[in-house]
Design a protein around this motif. Structure first.
Motif, short mmCIF file in Angstrom:
data_model
loop_
_atom_site.label_atom_id
_atom_site.label_comp_id
_atom_site.label_asym_id
_atom_site.label_seq_id
_atom_site.Cartn_x
_atom_site.Cartn_y
_atom_site.Cartn_z
N ARG A 242 8.04 -0.53 -12.01
CA ARG A 242 6.64 -0.85 -11.73
C ARG A 242 6.52 -1.57 -10.39
O ARG A 242 5.65 -1.26 -9.57
N ARG A 243 7.39 -2.57 -10.19
CA ARG A 243 7.33 -3.34 -8.93
C ARG A 243 7.66 -2.44 -7.74
O ARG A 243 7.03 -2.55 -6.68
N ALA A 244 8.63 -1.56 -7.90
CA ALA A 244 9.03 -0.67 -6.79
C ALA A 244 7.90 0.27 -6.42
O ALA A 244 7.62 0.50 -5.23
N GLN A 245 7.22 0.84 -7.42
CA GLN A 245 6.10 1.75 -7.15
C GLN A 245 4.95 1.00 -6.47
O GLN A 245 4.34 1.51 -5.53
N ALA A 246 4.67 -0.21 -6.93
CA ALA A 246 3.61 -1.00 -6.31
C ALA A 246 3.97 -1.36 -4.87
O ALA A 246 3.10 -1.30 -3.98
N ARG A 247 5.21 -1.72 -4.64
CA ARG A 247 5.63 -2.07 -3.29
C ARG A 247 5.54 -0.85 -2.37
O ARG A 247 5.15 -0.98 -1.20
N MET A 248 5.89 0.33 -2.87
CA MET A 248 5.77 1.54 -2.07
C MET A 248 4.34 1.72 -1.59
O MET A 248 4.09 2.03 -0.42
N TRP A 249 3.37 1.49 -2.50
CA TRP A 249 1.97 1.65 -2.11
C TRP A 249 1.51 0.54 -1.16
O TRP A 249 0.69 0.77 -0.27
N GLN A 250 2.07 -0.65 -1.32
CA GLN A 250 1.75 -1.71 -0.36
C GLN A 250 2.21 -1.34 1.05
O GLN A 250 1.51 -1.58 2.03
N VAL A 251 3.38 -0.74 1.14
CA VAL A 251 3.90 -0.33 2.45
C VAL A 251 2.98 0.71 3.07
O VAL A 251 2.62 0.62 4.26
N LEU A 252 2.60 1.73 2.30
CA LEU A 252 1.72 2.77 2.84
C LEU A 252 0.35 2.21 3.24
O LEU A 252 -0.15 2.47 4.34
N ALA A 253 -0.26 1.45 2.34
CA ALA A 253 -1.60 0.96 2.61
C ALA A 253 -1.62 -0.04 3.76
O ALA A 253 -2.55 -0.05 4.58
N ASP A 254 -0.60 -0.88 3.84
CA ASP A 254 -0.54 -1.85 4.93
C ASP A 254 -0.39 -1.16 6.28
O ASP A 254 -0.97 -1.59 7.29
N ARG A 255 0.36 -0.06 6.30
CA ARG A 255 0.58 0.66 7.55
C ARG A 255 -0.67 1.41 8.01
O ARG A 255 -0.96 1.50 9.21
N PHE A 256 -1.42 2.00 7.06
CA PHE A 256 -2.47 2.94 7.45
C PHE A 256 -3.89 2.49 7.13
O PHE A 256 -4.83 3.26 7.33
N GLU A 257 -4.08 1.25 6.68
CA GLU A 257 -5.43 0.82 6.30
C GLU A 257 -6.44 0.90 7.44
O GLU A 257 -7.63 1.14 7.22
N ASP A 258 -5.99 0.72 8.67
CA ASP A 258 -6.91 0.71 9.80
C ASP A 258 -6.98 2.05 10.54
O ASP A 258 -7.68 2.15 11.55
N HIS A 259 -6.27 3.07 10.04
CA HIS A 259 -6.32 4.34 10.75
C HIS A 259 -7.66 5.02 10.49
O HIS A 259 -8.07 5.18 9.34
#
Length: 454
Positions: free
Chosen positions: A175-192
């Motif tokens: 669960r933590r790994a899946q959540a962290r994966m989404w944090q990485v994606l969202a943090d990288r692309f939130e402003d695109h």
């Protein structure tokens, strides 16, 4: 040609107007909105590269995909990304892969295409010969797996695959790994600028219990496992990105007209994103209008968004064999149905060739796929009263009440060909190029826009 009756300065001012309040169709299902509060309609295609990975990941997706989609009037791409490529080893995120995603998003921005980033899985992931959840995050308890090369969907019912889903939903470290994966994606692309939303997992499945039929199992999995997973992942995304839409899917069983068992997702910007596939047609059968499948699907799929007041965007649809006798009727019926309840859709799939591909190698629509290219209102600055395309006459008609605050600009997309656009009400129409039109209306005006071929 459309007449320009508004000074250029006023057009620019209108285009840059501030955010409006959320648009509301007045129906039981809310509409998707953009960052200026306009009611959005998304029409487009999935974009993917399932064949390549590692250094060659996403190499099959090119700038041409977005140029050609926009050229045929589409404004939406559902981009498939894979957790196994993003995090090949636990805690090690591929910066190369993130840069490849960013390059694709830059192409989408260039051609004014909205992108939904989809965390895709097929039959869980590479542990079973597919893509999605990394092998290091796959736990089977030693249960068996037998490949089904002629029926890959049957592999979802293999014991090892079903158990892998159970562990993904239940094991705290996964669960933590899946959540962290989404944090990485969202943090990288939130402003695109191209990113509209995040699809948290493609076509989730789960483990059936002894004596449980498939519809019962699907509703239980959706209620007891997917709902808490989506709430966890939404929380992870919101820890780094407060504004981007979050898309949630039921199990694929919804395609058989089974209402979802999903519960409430506690987030203000949730989109319900079912898929629209029929088992018989996927197996090669022709469309049977008398069977009532589309009507049954529509009735089932609208229950959740009506109850929880969330927009609908269908994330995948389109049969494998488009040239069967009734397929022209299918596309016309499907397009009409999708327009009745949804804020948009992404067909499967924009590629150049055979199979599911939308277009051939030269970029021309394959048989009957041209029915997906219609005039539509991409963004409406106000409350939509009706938006209907008559495939028989080739006439599109939009009626709306212009908002009293915020943006005044309604944008229309026109597929290739000669189109006439007329607007009535306190409005002006500006033609910018062959594929787009704009209507700028006075606050509170009742506006009627008609698009006709010729």
């Amino acid at each position: 040609m459309l007449r320009t009756t508004l000074a250029a300065g006023a057009v620019v001012a209108a285009l840059l107007a501030p955010t409006a309040a959320r648009a509301d169709t007045g129906s039981a299902i809310p509409v998707l909105t953009d960052d200026r509060g306009r009611a959005l309609t998304l029409r487009g295609w999935n974009v993917e590269d399932k064949a390549n990975r590692g250094e060659k990941a996403l190499s099959a997706i090119t700038e041409r995909h977005f140029r050609d989609m926009r050229g045929k009037g589409f404004n939406f791409a559902r981009l498939l990304v894979f957790w196994d490529d993003l995090e090949p080893r636990p805690g090690r995120y591929s910066q190369t892969y993130l840069r490849k995603i960013e390059r694709i998003l830059d192409w989408a921005e260039k051609y004014d295409v909205h992108v939904l980033i989809d965390a895709h899985q097929d039959v869980f992931g590479p542990a079973f010969g597919h893509r999605g959840v990394p092998a290091w995050a796959t736990r089977t308890d030693g249960l068996p797996f037998t490949p089904h090369p002629d029926d890959w969907f049957a592999e979802y019912f293999e014991p090892a695959v079903q158990r892998a889903f159970t562990h993904l939903y239940g094991d705290e470290d996964l669960r933590r790994a899946q959540a962290r994966m989404w944090q990485v994606l969202a943090d990288r692309f939130e402003d695109h600028p191209a990113v509209l939303g995040y699809d948290l997992i493609n076509e989730p499945m789960g483990e059936l219990r002894e004596g449980e039929d498939l519809p019962t199992a699907a509703r239980r999995i959706e209620r007891e496992q997917l709902t808490p997973m989506y709430n966890r992942l939404a929380g992870a995304v919101r820890s780094v990105d407060r504004d981007t839409w979050i898309f949630v899917e039921p199990t694929p069983i919804v395609g058989e007209g089974v209402p979802t068992g999903l519960g409430r997702i506690d987030d203000p910007k949730v989109v319900y994103a079912p898929h629209f596939y029929n088992t018989a047609m996927e197996a090669g059968a022709d469309y049977d209008p008398a069977a009532g499948w589309i009507e049954t699907y529509e009735q089932a799929v609208t229950e959740y968004p009506k109850e929880y007041k969330v927009p609908v965007v269908v994330g995948e649809w389109g049969p494998l064999n488009n040239s069967l006798p009734n397929m022209n009727r299918f596309y016309r019926d499907a397009m009409a149905s999708l327009g009745r309840y949804g804020s948009g859709w992404a067909g499967y799939v924009w590629c150049y060739g055979g199979g599911y591909c939308a277009v051939d190698g030269a970029g021309a629509f394959r048989t009957n796929k041209e029915e997906t290219a219609q005039p539509y209102a991409e963004a409406v600055a106000g409350t939509v009263r009706s938006s209907v395309y008559d495939s028989g006459t080739g006439v599109y008609r939009l009626e709306y009440d212009s908002g009293r605050r915020g943006s005044r600009v309604t944008e229309l997309s026109l597929p290739p060909g000669a189109w006439r656009v007329a607007a009535r009400g306190k409005a002006v129409v500006l033609r910018k190029d062959e594929g787009r039109a704009w209507v700028v209306a006075a606050p509170g005006a009742r506006v009627t826009v008609t698009v006709t071929r010729g």
